[in-house]
Design a protein around this motif. Structure first.
Motif, PDB file in Angstrom:
ATOM      1  N   SER A 535       0.831  -1.207   0.000  1.00 37.04           N
ATOM      2  CA  SER A 535       0.000   0.000   0.000  1.00 37.04           C
ATOM      3  C   SER A 535       0.869   1.262   0.000  1.00 37.04           C
ATOM      4  O   SER A 535       0.551   2.231  -0.697  1.00 37.04           O
ATOM      5  CB  SER A 535      -0.925  -0.014   1.216  1.00 37.04           C
ATOM      6  OG  SER A 535      -1.727   1.140   1.240  1.00 37.04           O
ATOM      7  N   ILE A 536       1.945   1.258   0.782  1.00 31.43           N
ATOM      8  CA  ILE A 536       2.848   2.413   0.803  1.00 31.43           C
ATOM      9  C   ILE A 536       3.473   2.610  -0.575  1.00 31.43           C
ATOM     10  O   ILE A 536       3.578   3.743  -1.082  1.00 31.43           O
ATOM     11  CB  ILE A 536       3.946   2.228   1.870  1.00 31.43           C
ATOM     12  CG1 ILE A 536       3.332   2.210   3.273  1.00 31.43           C
ATOM     13  CG2 ILE A 536       4.990   3.343   1.777  1.00 31.43           C
ATOM     14  CD1 ILE A 536       4.319   1.849   4.365  1.00 31.43           C
ATOM     15  N   TYR A 537       3.857   1.505  -1.197  1.00 32.17           N
ATOM     16  CA  TYR A 537       4.504   1.570  -2.522  1.00 32.17           C
ATOM     17  C   TYR A 537       3.530   2.102  -3.580  1.00 32.17           C
ATOM     18  O   TYR A 537       3.898   2.942  -4.420  1.00 32.17           O
ATOM     19  CB  TYR A 537       5.000   0.174  -2.905  1.00 32.17           C
ATOM     20  CG  TYR A 537       5.689   0.113  -4.249  1.00 32.17           C
ATOM     21  CD1 TYR A 537       6.989   0.593  -4.408  1.00 32.17           C
ATOM     22  CD2 TYR A 537       5.033  -0.394  -5.369  1.00 32.17           C
ATOM     23  CE1 TYR A 537       7.622   0.554  -5.640  1.00 32.17           C
ATOM     24  CE2 TYR A 537       5.651  -0.435  -6.605  1.00 32.17           C
ATOM     25  CZ  TYR A 537       6.942   0.042  -6.736  1.00 32.17           C
ATOM     26  OH  TYR A 537       7.556  -0.001  -7.961  1.00 32.17           O
ATOM     27  N   LYS A 538       2.257   1.655  -3.516  1.00 35.30           N
ATOM     28  CA  LYS A 538       1.289   2.017  -4.551  1.00 35.30           C
ATOM     29  C   LYS A 538       0.573   3.338  -4.271  1.00 35.30           C
ATOM     30  O   LYS A 538       0.349   4.137  -5.163  1.00 35.30           O
ATOM     31  CB  LYS A 538       0.243   0.907  -4.691  1.00 35.30           C
ATOM     32  CG  LYS A 538       0.804  -0.402  -5.240  1.00 35.30           C
ATOM     33  CD  LYS A 538      -0.282  -1.469  -5.280  1.00 35.30           C
ATOM     34  CE  LYS A 538       0.252  -2.802  -5.761  1.00 35.30           C
ATOM     35  NZ  LYS A 538      -0.789  -3.857  -5.743  1.00 35.30           N
ATOM     36  N   HIS A 539       0.188   3.537  -2.990  1.00 33.12           N
ATOM     37  CA  HIS A 539      -0.660   4.685  -2.661  1.00 33.12           C
ATOM     38  C   HIS A 539       0.060   5.787  -1.890  1.00 33.12           C
ATOM     39  O   HIS A 539      -0.530   6.828  -1.608  1.00 33.12           O
ATOM     40  CB  HIS A 539      -1.867   4.214  -1.831  1.00 33.12           C
ATOM     41  CG  HIS A 539      -2.660   3.124  -2.487  1.00 33.12           C
ATOM     42  ND1 HIS A 539      -3.413   3.334  -3.624  1.00 33.12           N
ATOM     43  CD2 HIS A 539      -2.785   1.799  -2.178  1.00 33.12           C
ATOM     44  CE1 HIS A 539      -3.996   2.205  -3.975  1.00 33.12           C
ATOM     45  NE2 HIS A 539      -3.627   1.248  -3.124  1.00 33.12           N
ATOM     46  N   GLY A 540       1.334   5.563  -1.507  1.00 32.93           N
ATOM     47  CA  GLY A 540       2.081   6.586  -0.784  1.00 32.93           C
ATOM     48  C   GLY A 540       1.461   6.880   0.562  1.00 32.93           C
ATOM     49  O   GLY A 540       1.141   5.976   1.332  1.00 32.93           O
ATOM     50  N   GLY A 541       1.242   8.160   0.841  1.00 29.98           N
ATOM     51  CA  GLY A 541       0.767   8.576   2.164  1.00 29.98           C
ATOM     52  C   GLY A 541      -0.734   8.706   2.271  1.00 29.98           C
ATOM     53  O   GLY A 541      -1.230   9.694   2.825  1.00 29.98           O
ATOM     54  N   ASP A 542      -1.499   7.744   1.769  1.00 33.51           N
ATOM     55  CA  ASP A 542      -2.953   7.743   1.924  1.00 33.51           C
ATOM     56  C   ASP A 542      -3.275   7.242   3.329  1.00 33.51           C
ATOM     57  O   ASP A 542      -3.371   6.037   3.582  1.00 33.51           O
ATOM     58  CB  ASP A 542      -3.587   6.833   0.861  1.00 33.51           C
ATOM     59  CG  ASP A 542      -5.114   6.904   0.869  1.00 33.51           C
ATOM     60  OD1 ASP A 542      -5.671   7.328   1.903  1.00 33.51           O
ATOM     61  OD2 ASP A 542      -5.738   6.534  -0.132  1.00 33.51           O
ATOM     62  N   LEU A 543      -3.457   8.187   4.273  1.00 30.19           N
ATOM     63  CA  LEU A 543      -3.567   7.837   5.683  1.00 30.19           C
ATOM     64  C   LEU A 543      -4.785   6.961   5.962  1.00 30.19           C
ATOM     65  O   LEU A 543      -4.706   6.003   6.741  1.00 30.19           O
ATOM     66  CB  LEU A 543      -3.633   9.114   6.531  1.00 30.19           C
ATOM     67  CG  LEU A 543      -3.603   8.927   8.054  1.00 30.19           C
ATOM     68  CD1 LEU A 543      -2.373   8.161   8.492  1.00 30.19           C
ATOM     69  CD2 LEU A 543      -3.652  10.283   8.753  1.00 30.19           C
ATOM     70  N   ALA A 544      -5.923   7.268   5.320  1.00 27.48           N
ATOM     71  CA  ALA A 544      -7.132   6.474   5.552  1.00 27.48           C
ATOM     72  C   ALA A 544      -6.921   5.026   5.122  1.00 27.48           C
ATOM     73  O   ALA A 544      -7.329   4.091   5.829  1.00 27.48           O
ATOM     74  CB  ALA A 544      -8.309   7.092   4.803  1.00 27.48           C
ATOM     75  N   LYS A 545      -6.270   4.842   3.998  1.00 28.64           N
ATOM     76  CA  LYS A 545      -5.999   3.483   3.503  1.00 28.64           C
ATOM     77  C   LYS A 545      -5.051   2.748   4.448  1.00 28.64           C
ATOM     78  O   LYS A 545      -5.266   1.569   4.765  1.00 28.64           O
ATOM     79  CB  LYS A 545      -5.381   3.578   2.102  1.00 28.64           C
ATOM     80  CG  LYS A 545      -5.083   2.237   1.442  1.00 28.64           C
ATOM     81  CD  LYS A 545      -6.335   1.601   0.923  1.00 28.64           C
ATOM     82  CE  LYS A 545      -6.010   0.347   0.121  1.00 28.64           C
ATOM     83  NZ  LYS A 545      -7.244  -0.358  -0.302  1.00 28.64           N
ATOM     84  N   LEU A 546      -4.006   3.434   4.905  1.00 34.26           N
ATOM     85  CA  LEU A 546      -3.033   2.808   5.805  1.00 34.26           C
ATOM     86  C   LEU A 546      -3.686   2.418   7.128  1.00 34.26           C
ATOM     87  O   LEU A 546      -3.414   1.335   7.676  1.00 34.26           O
ATOM     88  CB  LEU A 546      -1.865   3.763   6.059  1.00 34.26           C
ATOM     89  CG  LEU A 546      -1.039   4.188   4.834  1.00 34.26           C
ATOM     90  CD1 LEU A 546       0.051   5.173   5.237  1.00 34.26           C
ATOM     91  CD2 LEU A 546      -0.424   2.982   4.140  1.00 34.26           C
ATOM     92  N   ARG A 547      -4.553   3.281   7.674  1.00 33.31           N
ATOM     93  CA  ARG A 547      -5.224   2.971   8.940  1.00 33.31           C
ATOM     94  C   ARG A 547      -6.181   1.794   8.782  1.00 33.31           C
ATOM     95  O   ARG A 547      -6.330   0.977   9.689  1.00 33.31           O
ATOM     96  CB  ARG A 547      -5.983   4.204   9.444  1.00 33.31           C
ATOM     97  CG  ARG A 547      -5.076   5.251  10.068  1.00 33.31           C
ATOM     98  CD  ARG A 547      -5.852   6.461  10.522  1.00 33.31           C
ATOM     99  NE  ARG A 547      -4.995   7.396  11.258  1.00 33.31           N
ATOM    100  CZ  ARG A 547      -5.318   8.661  11.497  1.00 33.31           C
ATOM    101  NH1 ARG A 547      -6.466   9.145  11.057  1.00 33.31           N
ATOM    102  NH2 ARG A 547      -4.488   9.440  12.166  1.00 33.31           N
ATOM    103  N   GLU A 548      -6.812   1.718   7.639  1.00 30.23           N
ATOM    104  CA  GLU A 548      -7.721   0.602   7.380  1.00 30.23           C
ATOM    105  C   GLU A 548      -6.964  -0.728   7.397  1.00 30.23           C
ATOM    106  O   GLU A 548      -7.416  -1.711   7.983  1.00 30.23           O
ATOM    107  CB  GLU A 548      -8.414   0.812   6.030  1.00 30.23           C
ATOM    108  CG  GLU A 548      -9.374  -0.296   5.651  1.00 30.23           C
ATOM    109  CD  GLU A 548      -9.913  -0.121   4.234  1.00 30.23           C
ATOM    110  OE1 GLU A 548     -10.340  -1.120   3.650  1.00 30.23           O
ATOM    111  OE2 GLU A 548      -9.902   1.024   3.717  1.00 30.23           O
ATOM    112  N   ILE A 549      -5.790  -0.737   6.774  1.00 26.41           N
ATOM    113  CA  ILE A 549      -4.973  -1.958   6.746  1.00 26.41           C
ATOM    114  C   ILE A 549      -4.494  -2.315   8.146  1.00 26.41           C
ATOM    115  O   ILE A 549      -4.516  -3.483   8.553  1.00 26.41           O
ATOM    116  CB  ILE A 549      -3.775  -1.776   5.787  1.00 26.41           C
ATOM    117  CG1 ILE A 549      -4.263  -1.619   4.341  1.00 26.41           C
ATOM    118  CG2 ILE A 549      -2.801  -2.947   5.900  1.00 26.41           C
ATOM    119  CD1 ILE A 549      -3.185  -1.212   3.371  1.00 26.41           C
TER     120      ILE A 549
END
Length: 583
Positions: A535-549
């Motif tokens: 997710s970090i590699y593809k979406h960078g700093g998308d905080l909502a996506k990172l928190r969901e994971i």
């Protein structure tokens, strides 16, 4: 006030609450068995001060506070002998002053006529009631009744009896340099300032103070100690003594006593009962004079045991798993004073061995440990975090601790060190663990490099521990229990309601009437997964996506970890709600 229904109407009439908010607060008060005023404050609907002012206007009772200078302890009238401390604390009152046969008393419930009658009989005085907030009354009680045995008040009374004030002595730099042992206070007129500064330091250390605040205003001086994260007022020196005290502290810290326009930073060490304690001094000019804050670093009280700092078992396992890897980045986040350095040193203390090279760069070095090569930042001569890190890479290190990543250059150097086969531990200032990724990307770190090098992110806060000598058990209400169930993330492992006992602070001599004694960390720890790296590699700093994971991976939030401390009987639900934020 005692009459909660009447108080609700008063607050609605004053425009502080709507009728809906009043009913909500009344329900919360009934469920948690709190006074209505406490429930209103806890829900964030109105402040203590606003409630007291509204009641003051309704009852036509004068309002006393530190700000309007009515709630000030009058030491010359021996008021502590007129009203016993036990009575004052039990009924939340404090005597203010005595005029002829009228005793002015600040009360949290000025409508309690039975209490006023009891006071009248006990003191043989007429009573004039003032209303004040509970917190300010408790602070005033601490100030009034600690004067009997407190080192500060005792020293000031001795000087008053001798007919001298701290401001009357002249500072001698050589003398100040020589007298650093608080167990041996000098005598004579020359030592008035020395004695008073020593008394402040001794009392601060005896009360487990982490920071000493000394500041002046137009007509008064304020002295406060931060104990377990909360500031408490202590007996303050006279305004005439303030400049002499500042000069004494500057001399001890090797600062310029003539410079009063610019901020200055220094440090010095003292000895108390065969213990060496370091103090970091910060002096800042204000409109009323210089303000001093002294950070007390008692190394003897720091316990570097990873099993005792607050980790839940799974969190400790994840942290050590990342720390025992041969390379990679580990970041710990949290506000200043949240215990990040203690946590990282506890981890280093666990993994250090003679067959590895450990190096640290810090500002300042707060904990000295054998087996580590520790370097102090000196920005004025070019020894910055980034410069030291570049030097470290030529020193054949295995593990590097960087006190704080403050800029892009330091962040990139940490990343290069991690990618070239070194384990790097450091800290950042973010609100939670997952925000570390976003912060580093904002600093200019490439997402694909970060995804490959970042092994673990964690966040921490400190919660106050209930005093074991006086904590009071109770059965939580339905709403409080349900909130704990939802936010503790225990799912089907949540204990049976009948077996749950919560505790609340009460106060005793051991904890200086605060109800709390010491602090412990609560954590959120995330060991990087392959899904998070992608997710970090593809979406960078998308905080909502990172928190969901992270949530899907089962990471406990800070609040979930804190609720587990409540279930263990270590802290209170009020402390959890005040220190952590709702997810």
């Amino acid at each position: 006030m005692r009459g909660n229904p009447q108080l609700g109407e008063i607050l609605v009439t004053a425009g502080l609450l709507s009728e809906e908010q009043r009913d909500k607060a009344a329900n919360a008060a009934a469920q948690s068995r709190l006074p209505l005023a406490d429930a209103v404050v806890k829900l964030g609907l109105a402040s203590e001060e606003a409630i007291a002012v509204a009641v003051s206007r309704h009852l036509h009772v004068p309002y006393a506070s530190r700000e309007n200078k009515i709630l000030r302890v009058e030491r010359s009238q021996a008021l502590e002998r007129i009203v016993p401390e036990s009575f004052a604390r039990e009924h939340l009152i404090v005597p203010l002053f005595l005029e002829e046969n009228v005793l002015a008393v600040a009360m949290s419930a000025p409508d309690d006529m039975l209490l006023q009658d009891n006071l009248r009989v006990m003191t043989q005085k007429d009573i004039q009631a003032f209303i004040a907030t509970k917190s300010q009354i408790l602070n005033a009680i601490d100030e009034l009744y600690s004067a009997g045995g407190g080192a500060i008040a005792k020293t000031m009374r001795m000087q008053e009896k001798a007919g001298v004030g701290a401001g009357e002595s002249e500072e001698n730099p050589d003398e100040a340099e020589r007298v650093l042992d608080l167990d041996h206070t000098p005598s004579g007129k020359q030592a008035n300032v020395v004695s008073l500064v020593n008394a402040i330091l001794k009392q601060a250390i005896s009360e487990r103070c982490s920071d000493i605040h000394l500041e002046s205003y137009d007509e008064a001086v304020q002295l406060r100690f931060r104990i377990d994260g909360v500031l408490y007022e202590r007996p303050a020196p006279q305004r005439s003594a303030f400049n002499a005290l500042i000069s004494r502290i500057k001399i001890l810290s090797k600062l310029d006593i003539a410079e009063r326009r610019l901020p200055q930073d220094g440090q010095f060490s003292i000895r108390v009962q065969n213990r060496t304690i370091d103090l970091r001094v910060s002096i800042c000019p204000t409109v009323f004079g210089e303000k001093v804050v002294m950070r007390v670093l008692d190394k003897g009280s720091v316990e570097l045991d990873i099993d005792k700092i607050g980790f839940e078992p799974r969190q400790k396992e994840d942290f050590l798993k990342a720390a025992r890897r041969p390379h990679g980045l580990i970041f710990l986040t949290g506000p200043t004073g949240s215990g990040k350095t203690t946590t990282l040193y506890s981890v280093l203390n666990t993994i250090k061995s003679a067959d590895m090279n450990f190096m640290t760069i810090e500002d300042p070095v707060e904990i000295k440990m054998e087996g580590l090569n520790q370097v102090q930042v000196h920005s004025s001569i070019g020894l910055t975090f980034a410069a030291a890190l570049r030097s470290f890479l030529r020193q054949d290190p295995d593990v590097i601790l960087v006190g704080e990543v403050r800029d892009q250059e330091t962040a990139q150097t940490c990343l290069r060190a991690a990618l070239t086969g070194h384990l790097v531990l450091s800290t950042l200032h973010t609100n939670d663990a997952i925000s570390t990724v976003v912060r580093l990307i904002d600093m200019g770190i490439e997402p694909f490099l970060l995804a490959n090098s970042l092994h673990l992110v964690a966040a921490q806060r400190l919660v106050r521990l209930l005093c074991p000598g006086c904590k009071k058990p109770y059965k939580p209400g339905g709403a409080e229990l349900e909130r704990c169930r939802e936010e503790s993330m225990l799912a089907d492992k949540f204990p049976d309601a009948a077996a749950i006992t919560f505790y609340q602070p009460q106060g005793c001599e051991r904890c200086a009437r605060t109800g709390y004694l010491g602090r412990r960390a609560v954590y959120e720890v995330y060991l990087m997964t392959q899904e998070m790296r992608e997710s970090i590699y593809k979406h960078g700093g998308d905080l909502a996506k990172l928190r969901e994971i992270a949530a899907r991976s089962g990471m406990w939030s800070l609040r979930a970890s804190a609720w587990r401390k409540v279930l263990a009987g270590l802290t209170s639900s009020d402390e959890v709600l005040s220190v952590t934020v709702e997810e």
